[in-house]
Design a protein around this motif. Structure first.
Motif, PDB file in Angstrom:
ATOM      1  N   SER A 195     -12.205 -60.726  37.955  1.00  0.00           N
ATOM      2  CA  SER A 195     -13.634 -60.106  38.019  1.00  0.00           C
ATOM      3  C   SER A 195     -12.561 -58.829  36.554  1.00  0.00           C
ATOM      4  CB  SER A 195     -13.722 -58.867  38.386  1.00  0.00           C
ATOM      5  OG  SER A 195     -12.713 -58.182  39.416  1.00  0.00           O
ATOM      6  N   GLY A 196     -11.501 -58.948  36.928  1.00  0.00           N
ATOM      7  CA  GLY A 196     -10.196 -58.309  36.243  1.00  0.00           C
ATOM      8  C   GLY A 196      -9.498 -59.148  34.518  1.00  0.00           C
ATOM      9  N   GLN A 197      -9.396 -60.491  35.086  1.00  0.00           N
ATOM     10  CA  GLN A 197      -9.467 -61.383  34.248  1.00  0.00           C
ATOM     11  C   GLN A 197     -10.641 -61.580  33.285  1.00  0.00           C
ATOM     12  OE1 GLN A 197      -8.561 -64.661  36.250  1.00  0.00           O
ATOM     13  NE2 GLN A 197      -6.562 -64.758  37.046  1.00  0.00           N
ATOM     14  N   ILE A 198     -11.953 -61.777  33.425  1.00  0.00           N
ATOM     15  CA  ILE A 198     -13.309 -61.779  32.884  1.00  0.00           C
ATOM     16  C   ILE A 198     -12.832 -60.168  31.626  1.00  0.00           C
ATOM     17  CG2 ILE A 198     -15.447 -61.827  32.527  1.00  0.00           C
ATOM     18  CD1 ILE A 198     -15.309 -63.198  35.186  1.00  0.00           C
ATOM     19  N   ILE A 199     -12.999 -59.335  31.918  1.00  0.00           N
ATOM     20  CA  ILE A 199     -13.020 -57.931  32.046  1.00  0.00           C
ATOM     21  C   ILE A 199     -11.925 -57.697  30.111  1.00  0.00           C
ATOM     22  CG2 ILE A 199     -13.202 -54.971  31.694  1.00  0.00           C
ATOM     23  CD1 ILE A 199     -13.638 -55.593  34.475  1.00  0.00           C
ATOM     24  N   THR A 200     -10.529 -57.976  31.138  1.00  0.00           N
ATOM     25  CA  THR A 200      -9.701 -58.297  30.256  1.00  0.00           C
ATOM     26  C   THR A 200      -9.505 -59.005  28.358  1.00  0.00           C
ATOM     27  OG1 THR A 200      -7.947 -57.275  31.725  1.00  0.00           O
ATOM     28  CG2 THR A 200      -6.528 -58.305  29.595  1.00  0.00           C
ATOM     29  N   PHE A 201     -10.459 -60.710  29.639  1.00  0.00           N
ATOM     30  CA  PHE A 201     -10.238 -61.435  28.881  1.00  0.00           C
ATOM     31  C   PHE A 201     -11.827 -61.405  27.736  1.00  0.00           C
ATOM     32  CE2 PHE A 201     -13.344 -65.483  27.146  1.00  0.00           C
ATOM     33  CZ  PHE A 201     -12.085 -66.157  26.816  1.00  0.00           C
ATOM     34  N   ALA A 202     -12.785 -60.518  27.455  1.00  0.00           N
ATOM     35  CA  ALA A 202     -13.546 -59.662  26.747  1.00  0.00           C
ATOM     36  C   ALA A 202     -12.940 -58.987  26.456  1.00  0.00           C
ATOM     37  CB  ALA A 202     -14.987 -58.566  27.773  1.00  0.00           C
ATOM     38  N   VAL A 203     -12.123 -57.661  26.287  1.00  0.00           N
ATOM     39  CA  VAL A 203     -11.436 -57.404  25.912  1.00  0.00           C
ATOM     40  C   VAL A 203     -10.373 -57.605  24.474  1.00  0.00           C
ATOM     41  CG1 VAL A 203      -9.343 -55.138  25.340  1.00  0.00           C
ATOM     42  CG2 VAL A 203     -11.750 -54.713  27.283  1.00  0.00           C
ATOM     43  N   VAL A 204      -9.670 -58.848  24.568  1.00  0.00           N
ATOM     44  CA  VAL A 204      -8.600 -59.586  24.028  1.00  0.00           C
ATOM     45  C   VAL A 204      -9.431 -60.162  23.157  1.00  0.00           C
ATOM     46  CG1 VAL A 204      -7.978 -61.470  24.091  1.00  0.00           C
ATOM     47  CG2 VAL A 204      -6.644 -59.902  25.511  1.00  0.00           C
ATOM     48  N   GLY A 205     -11.345 -60.889  23.768  1.00  0.00           N
ATOM     49  CA  GLY A 205     -11.979 -61.748  22.779  1.00  0.00           C
ATOM     50  C   GLY A 205     -12.423 -60.542  21.560  1.00  0.00           C
ATOM     51  N   VAL A 206     -12.543 -59.297  21.983  1.00  0.00           N
ATOM     52  CA  VAL A 206     -13.306 -58.147  20.549  1.00  0.00           C
ATOM     53  C   VAL A 206     -12.072 -58.209  19.343  1.00  0.00           C
ATOM     54  CG1 VAL A 206     -13.444 -56.144  20.395  1.00  0.00           C
ATOM     55  CG2 VAL A 206     -14.955 -56.988  22.529  1.00  0.00           C
ATOM     56  N   VAL A 207     -10.509 -57.098  20.081  1.00  0.00           N
ATOM     57  CA  VAL A 207      -9.907 -57.711  18.986  1.00  0.00           C
ATOM     58  C   VAL A 207      -9.234 -59.006  18.338  1.00  0.00           C
ATOM     59  CG1 VAL A 207      -7.059 -57.452  19.217  1.00  0.00           C
ATOM     60  CG2 VAL A 207      -8.405 -56.566  20.681  1.00  0.00           C
ATOM     61  N   ASN A 208      -9.352 -60.065  19.409  1.00  0.00           N
ATOM     62  CA  ASN A 208      -8.997 -61.179  18.655  1.00  0.00           C
ATOM     63  C   ASN A 208     -10.454 -62.075  18.031  1.00  0.00           C
ATOM     64  OD1 ASN A 208      -7.857 -64.193  18.256  1.00  0.00           O
ATOM     65  ND2 ASN A 208      -9.912 -64.737  19.136  1.00  0.00           N
ATOM     66  N   THR A 209     -11.428 -61.282  17.773  1.00  0.00           N
ATOM     67  CA  THR A 209     -12.581 -61.576  17.077  1.00  0.00           C
ATOM     68  C   THR A 209     -12.483 -60.489  15.436  1.00  0.00           C
ATOM     69  OG1 THR A 209     -14.343 -62.197  18.746  1.00  0.00           O
ATOM     70  CG2 THR A 209     -15.480 -61.116  16.668  1.00  0.00           C
ATOM     71  N   ALA A 210     -12.080 -59.213  16.227  1.00  0.00           N
ATOM     72  CA  ALA A 210     -12.489 -58.394  14.728  1.00  0.00           C
ATOM     73  C   ALA A 210     -10.740 -59.251  13.686  1.00  0.00           C
ATOM     74  CB  ALA A 210     -11.617 -56.789  15.577  1.00  0.00           C
TER      75      ALA A 210
END
Length: 138
Positions: free
Chosen positions: A16-31
């Motif tokens: 669950s922590g990995q999914i949340i962090t993956f999403a945050v990293v994904g937002v940074v990566n997408t930006a």
């Protein structure tokens, strides 16, 4: 009791922590990707801008996911395998950008954002498989 999965930088996190962090990293990566895409779009055609921005942001994504999402040491092996984890993402987003721009005649500035949504779950599953150590059966 220590986590059964551990890495060179410490124990892995619950999924669950990995999914949340993956999403945050994904937002940074997408930006990052989108900013690079818009920059390159000023100088090259949209597909070239997409490909170059995608490649550069994927390198950043590897290091951010290794450090924050999976808490694992980045190795050459993982670095060389990581682009394979994004192969599906790349195909989906590239086809999506093409379809949105050339077939649906939508604006090329927003096409990558729309096309990327479908690839996110697949990218998480495959990147987790590449980044985390395999557990031997007892």
């Amino acid at each position: 009791m220590p986590n059964a999965l551990s890495t060179a930088t410490g124990p892995t996190r619950p999924i669950s922590g990995q999914i949340i962090t993956f999403a945050v990293v994904g937002v940074v990566n997408t930006a990052t990707y989108y900013g690079l895409y818009l920059l390159f779009l000023r100088y090259v055609p949209y597909l070239a801008a997409h490909i170059v921005a995608f490649m550069l942001s994927m390198i950043g994504s590897f290091f951010l996911n290794a450090r924050f999402t999976y808490r694992t040491r980045p190795t050459w092996r993982k670095f060389l395998l990581f682009p394979l984890t994004n192969a599906t993402n790349f195909v989906i987003t590239t086809v999506g950008v093409y379809v949105i721009v050339d077939m649906l005649h939508a604006n090329s500035r927003f096409a990558p954002l729309m096309a990327s949504a479908a690839a996110i779950p697949v990218t998480f599953v495959v990147s987790r498989w590449v980044m985390l150590p395999k557990v031997e059966a007892a």
